[in-house]
Design an enzyme around this catalytic site. Sequence first.
Site, PDB file in Angstrom:
ATOM      1  N   HIS A   1       3.756   6.747  -7.561  1.00 57.32           N
ATOM      2  CA  HIS A   1       3.225   5.716  -6.665  1.00 57.32           C
ATOM      3  C   HIS A   1       2.288   4.781  -7.436  1.00 57.32           C
ATOM      4  O   HIS A   1       2.334   3.554  -7.268  1.00 57.32           O
ATOM      5  CB  HIS A   1       2.390   6.344  -5.534  1.00 57.32           C
ATOM      6  CG  HIS A   1       3.168   7.196  -4.574  1.00 57.32           C
ATOM      7  ND1 HIS A   1       2.802   8.482  -4.248  1.00 57.32           N
ATOM      8  CD2 HIS A   1       4.279   6.930  -3.851  1.00 57.32           C
ATOM      9  CE1 HIS A   1       3.654   8.963  -3.360  1.00 57.32           C
ATOM     10  NE2 HIS A   1       4.568   8.055  -3.105  1.00 57.32           N
TER      11      HIS A   1
ATOM     12  N   LYS B   1       5.456  13.299  12.636  1.00 60.50           N
ATOM     13  CA  LYS B   1       5.890  13.874  11.357  1.00 60.50           C
ATOM     14  C   LYS B   1       4.814  14.795  10.817  1.00 60.50           C
ATOM     15  O   LYS B   1       3.646  14.412  10.778  1.00 60.50           O
ATOM     16  CB  LYS B   1       6.153  12.769  10.338  1.00 60.50           C
ATOM     17  CG  LYS B   1       7.454  12.051  10.562  1.00 60.50           C
ATOM     18  CD  LYS B   1       7.888  11.332   9.301  1.00 60.50           C
ATOM     19  CE  LYS B   1       9.220  10.641   9.502  1.00 60.50           C
ATOM     20  NZ  LYS B   1       9.588   9.806   8.362  1.00 60.50           N
TER      21      LYS B   1
ATOM     22  N   ARG C   1      13.597   4.514  -7.507  1.00 60.03           N
ATOM     23  CA  ARG C   1      13.760   5.471  -8.598  1.00 60.03           C
ATOM     24  C   ARG C   1      15.218   5.583  -9.021  1.00 60.03           C
ATOM     25  O   ARG C   1      15.527   5.779 -10.185  1.00 60.03           O
ATOM     26  CB  ARG C   1      13.261   6.867  -8.173  1.00 60.03           C
ATOM     27  CG  ARG C   1      11.762   6.949  -8.033  1.00 60.03           C
ATOM     28  CD  ARG C   1      11.343   8.186  -7.312  1.00 60.03           C
ATOM     29  NE  ARG C   1      11.832   8.152  -5.948  1.00 60.03           N
ATOM     30  CZ  ARG C   1      11.383   8.923  -4.972  1.00 60.03           C
ATOM     31  NH1 ARG C   1      10.468   9.826  -5.229  1.00 60.03           N
ATOM     32  NH2 ARG C   1      11.863   8.811  -3.762  1.00 60.03           N
TER      33      ARG C   1
ATOM     34  N   SER D   1       6.507  12.993  -4.063  1.00 60.33           N
ATOM     35  CA  SER D   1       5.507  13.851  -3.421  1.00 60.33           C
ATOM     36  C   SER D   1       6.143  15.175  -3.006  1.00 60.33           C
ATOM     37  O   SER D   1       5.539  16.237  -3.162  1.00 60.33           O
ATOM     38  CB  SER D   1       4.932  13.176  -2.170  1.00 60.33           C
ATOM     39  OG  SER D   1       4.259  11.997  -2.521  1.00 60.33           O
TER      40      SER D   1
HETATM   41  O1  PNS Z   1       6.847   7.358   1.601  1.00 59.05           O
HETATM   42  P1  PNS Z   1       7.882   7.222   2.681  1.00 59.05           P
HETATM   43  O2  PNS Z   1       7.934   8.477   3.530  1.00 59.05           O
HETATM   44  O3  PNS Z   1       9.219   6.794   2.176  1.00 59.05           O
HETATM   45  O4  PNS Z   1       7.315   6.048   3.642  1.00 59.05           O
HETATM   46  C1  PNS Z   1       8.064   5.654   4.752  1.00 59.05           C
HETATM   47  C2  PNS Z   1       7.392   4.495   5.493  1.00 59.05           C
HETATM   48  C3  PNS Z   1       6.069   4.930   6.095  1.00 59.05           C
HETATM   49  C4  PNS Z   1       7.165   3.347   4.535  1.00 59.05           C
HETATM   50  C5  PNS Z   1       8.426   4.097   6.559  1.00 59.05           C
HETATM   51  O5  PNS Z   1       8.791   5.225   7.289  1.00 59.05           O
HETATM   52  C6  PNS Z   1       7.929   3.029   7.486  1.00 59.05           C
HETATM   53  O6  PNS Z   1       7.928   1.864   7.134  1.00 59.05           O
HETATM   54  N1  PNS Z   1       7.502   3.449   8.679  1.00 59.05           N
HETATM   55  C7  PNS Z   1       6.990   2.559   9.690  1.00 59.05           C
HETATM   56  C8  PNS Z   1       7.953   2.469  10.882  1.00 59.05           C
HETATM   57  C9  PNS Z   1       8.932   1.332  10.689  1.00 59.05           C
HETATM   58  O7  PNS Z   1       8.586   0.196  10.453  1.00 59.05           O
HETATM   59  N2  PNS Z   1      10.233   1.687  10.789  1.00 59.05           N
HETATM   60  C10 PNS Z   1      11.311   0.760  10.708  1.00 59.05           C
HETATM   61  C11 PNS Z   1      11.732   0.517   9.276  1.00 59.05           C
HETATM   62  S1  PNS Z   1      13.090  -0.632   9.217  1.00 59.05           S
END
Ligand code: PNS
Length: 160
Positions: free
Chosen positions: A17, A41, A90, A127
């Site tokens: 990150h 979650k 990645r 993570s």
């Molecule tokens: O580190 P991660 O788990 O890949 O992060 C995921 C995250 C938090 C970036 C993603 O789940 C997110 O953007 N959540 C907010 C909800 C949202 O906007 N969902 C629609 C995406 S098109």
Amino acid sequence: MNRAVCPGSFDPVTHGHLDIIGRAAGLFDELIVAVGVNPSKSRLFGPEERIALLERAVADLPNLRVAGFTGLVTDFCVEQDAQAIVKGLRAASDFDYEMPMAQMNSALTGVETVFLPTSTRQSFVSSSLVKEVAAFGGDVSAFVPDFVLEALTSRLPRRE
Ligand code: PNS
């Protein structure tokens, strides 16, 4: 001002990150590292802990702040007047996962996603893998800052 949001779960923040965050901070006037808070979650670290670990990890970057967000990342971008979302890639599997989200986010509010390839040294770091290896007593000190390692060690039940 060009402002971007770098969203994620950061459970916990890794050097992978930090590679993306540091490079993204160099591309925008301001970068907001946005910690997704989704009560449905289950996470190893709570939102305040994830934010505190991130704040410590990025303390030396002047044009950056850390914030929590709930709901849609696009709504958070509008609220913060951010024009872009930054995501690290990645591997091809990340691209397959991220592409529809980038397209949906663009369709929703016009916020564009900028993909940064992770550096090769960090391309396998996540993570989830760090937590799994640490839970079995493996050495993850190369993949997270020292204070994250301490937090992980004291939080994880040791598995055999
Ligand atoms: O580190 P991660 O788990 O890949 O992060 C995921 C995250 C938090 C970036 C993603 O789940 C997110 O953007 N959540 C907010 C909800 C949202 O906007 N969902 C629609 C995406 S098109």
